[in-house]
Scaffold this motif. Structure first.
Motif, short mmCIF file in Angstrom:
data_model
loop_
_atom_site.label_atom_id
_atom_site.label_comp_id
_atom_site.label_asym_id
_atom_site.label_seq_id
_atom_site.Cartn_x
_atom_site.Cartn_y
_atom_site.Cartn_z
N MET A 61 0.89 -1.04 -0.08
CA MET A 61 -0.14 -0.12 -0.16
C MET A 61 0.73 1.34 0.11
N GLU A 62 1.87 1.36 0.61
CA GLU A 62 2.80 2.32 0.68
C GLU A 62 3.20 2.62 -0.52
N LEU A 63 3.66 1.75 -1.20
CA LEU A 63 4.28 1.88 -2.59
C LEU A 63 3.35 2.11 -3.59
N LEU A 64 2.22 1.83 -3.45
CA LEU A 64 1.02 2.13 -4.48
C LEU A 64 0.66 3.90 -4.26
N LEU A 65 0.41 4.06 -2.81
CA LEU A 65 0.08 5.29 -2.45
C LEU A 65 1.22 6.33 -2.88
N THR A 66 2.42 5.94 -2.67
CA THR A 66 3.44 6.91 -3.14
C THR A 66 3.53 7.09 -4.72
#
Length: 161
Positions: free
Chosen positions: A126-131
């Motif tokens: 999720m962190e990678l996608l949101l970033t």
């Protein structure tokens, strides 16, 4: 050779995948150390849904060498193929190498996040996608909240009271 390559690509683009694969295999027979030919053969296998058969061609293409554009495609193709075959750790390794070499390639990051999901590493996925969304979206409704999205990307489990 250039004409033969164009013909093999045209076969793939017209949906004549089996004929394209046969052409790529013949060309590889003529130039076995040509990474580009291996990459194209892998890509065509993938297009046909023959993921297992694509793997050795992707691996060879990376080992033999490709220009940066094709190398990015080979990392993405191999990593994604490993993921669809359930080889999640291999997929993760390939994507990490690809992202390490091409950190600006957001497609690698997005596909890597899918692998992380499959490995139950949901927070990092999720962190990678949101970033990625925060950094690349041109949607005005996303842009208005870009700073908040990128801020919260790495703090999804945090609670402020």
């Amino acid at each position: 050779m250039k004409r033969k390559i164009e013909e093999a690509i045209a076969l793939r683009e017209s949906g004549e995948y089996a004929a394209s694969i046969e052409r790529w295999k013949r060309l590889i027979g003529e130039e076995p150390d040509n990474g580009f030919l291996h990459y194209q053969c892998a890509w065509t296998h993938d297009t046909m849904g023959l993921e297992s058969e694509a793997v050795p061609y992707y691996e060879s293409s990376i080992q033999l060498g490709l220009d940066d554009k094709d190398l990015q495609g080979a990392y993405l193709g191999l990593g994604s193929t490993y993921r669809t075959l359930g080889e999640y750790e291999k997929s993760k390794s390939v994507f990490k190498k690809g992202i390490g070499r091409f950190p600006e390639n957001k497609a690698l990051t997005v596909f890597y996040s899918m692998t992380l999901y499959n490995l139950n590493e949901h927070s990092q996925a999720m962190e990678l996608l949101l970033t990625c969304i925060g950094e690349t979206s041109q949607d005005p409704t996303i842009e208005a909240y870009k700073k908040a999205i990128t801020f919260y990307a790495g703090q999804l489990d945090a609670v402020w009271k």
